[in-house]
Design a protein around this motif. Structure first.
Motif, PDB file in Angstrom:
ATOM      1  N   GLU A  93       0.834  -1.211   0.000  1.00 23.18           N
ATOM      2  CA  GLU A  93       0.000   0.000   0.000  1.00 23.18           C
ATOM      3  C   GLU A  93       0.865   1.256   0.000  1.00 23.18           C
ATOM      4  OE1 GLU A  93      -3.427   2.330  -0.013  1.00 23.18           O
ATOM      5  OE2 GLU A  93      -3.133   0.231  -0.490  1.00 23.18           O
ATOM      6  N   ILE A  94       1.894   1.272   0.820  1.00 30.45           N
ATOM      7  CA  ILE A  94       2.793   2.439   0.890  1.00 30.45           C
ATOM      8  C   ILE A  94       3.492   2.650  -0.451  1.00 30.45           C
ATOM      9  CG2 ILE A  94       4.922   3.308   1.949  1.00 30.45           C
ATOM     10  CD1 ILE A  94       3.892   1.921   4.571  1.00 30.45           C
ATOM     11  N   ASN A  95       3.985   1.577  -1.051  1.00 29.53           N
ATOM     12  CA  ASN A  95       4.674   1.685  -2.346  1.00 29.53           C
ATOM     13  C   ASN A  95       3.735   2.190  -3.440  1.00 29.53           C
ATOM     14  OD1 ASN A  95       7.048   0.804  -1.209  1.00 29.53           O
ATOM     15  ND2 ASN A  95       6.758  -1.318  -1.816  1.00 29.53           N
ATOM     16  N   GLU A  96       2.499   1.682  -3.460  1.00 28.08           N
ATOM     17  CA  GLU A  96       1.525   2.116  -4.470  1.00 28.08           C
ATOM     18  C   GLU A  96       1.180   3.599  -4.300  1.00 28.08           C
ATOM     19  OE1 GLU A  96       0.175   0.547  -7.142  1.00 28.08           O
ATOM     20  OE2 GLU A  96       1.481  -1.154  -6.736  1.00 28.08           O
ATOM     21  N   ARG A  97       0.993   4.024  -3.070  1.00 25.79           N
ATOM     22  CA  ARG A  97       0.655   5.433  -2.830  1.00 25.79           C
ATOM     23  C   ARG A  97       1.835   6.348  -3.141  1.00 25.79           C
ATOM     24  NH1 ARG A  97      -3.891   6.382   1.530  1.00 25.79           N
ATOM     25  NH2 ARG A  97      -5.107   4.503   1.167  1.00 25.79           N
ATOM     26  N   THR A  98       3.046   5.894  -2.819  1.00 31.56           N
ATOM     27  CA  THR A  98       4.233   6.679  -3.144  1.00 31.56           C
ATOM     28  C   THR A  98       4.372   6.823  -4.656  1.00 31.56           C
ATOM     29  OG1 THR A  98       5.336   5.925  -1.131  1.00 31.56           O
ATOM     30  CG2 THR A  98       6.746   6.818  -2.867  1.00 31.56           C
ATOM     31  N   ALA A  99       4.169   5.725  -5.388  1.00 28.47           N
ATOM     32  CA  ALA A  99       4.258   5.775  -6.853  1.00 28.47           C
ATOM     33  C   ALA A  99       3.194   6.709  -7.425  1.00 28.47           C
ATOM     34  CB  ALA A  99       4.102   4.367  -7.440  1.00 28.47           C
ATOM     35  N   ALA A 100       1.971   6.643  -6.887  1.00 30.11           N
ATOM     36  CA  ALA A 100       0.896   7.529  -7.367  1.00 30.11           C
ATOM     37  C   ALA A 100       1.242   8.981  -7.087  1.00 30.11           C
ATOM     38  CB  ALA A 100      -0.427   7.155  -6.709  1.00 30.11           C
TER      39      ALA A 100
END
Length: 140
Positions: A102-109
């Protein structure tokens, strides 16, 4: 309140076996027998309303520290594919309940949104112009 013998995840106040929002449904159970016990009536009731489960968008996941069975499983009349993560209401859920995904996906977004602004943010333009541009692109 339902009996503690009913299917679903057990909490102090009772069991939760079904989470639903619009057309997104998650079934929670202690084992596959409970999933089958909940799924058949769910599928029948949905069918009476003219709704069907989309087999290509229906998946199963076992949440545990050890991970789960990685093969497809038969639930009711559907052959469900195994997933180690899925997105529910905009948040990633993983088989080990890890927040890293979740953290990685939000950071990428966030990076995707911020990247077009990087030139303006590094420029000598005033703070007011930068904030206005940021709010237009990213929004609140």
């Amino acid at each position: 309140m339902e009996s503690l013998n009913s299917p679903g995840a057990r909490f102090d106040t009772g069991n939760i076996g079904l989470l639903a929002y619009a057309d997104d449904v998650v079934m929670i159970a202690e084992n596959m027998d409970e999933i089958n016990e909940m799924f058949t009536p769910f599928q029948n009731t949905a069918g009476q309303a003219g709704l069907v489960c989309n087999e290509s968008r229906t998946a199963i996941m076992k949440m545990s520290r050890e991970g789960g069975n990685r093969g497809n499983m038969q639930v009711g009349t559907l052959n469900m594919q195994y997933k180690d993560k899925f997105k529910y209401l905009g948040a990633f859920v993983t088989e080990r309940n890890e927040m890293d995904t979740e953290i990685n996906e939000r950071t990428a977004a966030g990076n995707i949104c911020y990247h077009p602004l990087s030139t303006i943010m590094r420029s000598r333009k005033g703070k007011k112009t930068k904030m206005r541009t940021y709010n237009i692109v990213i929004g609140h």
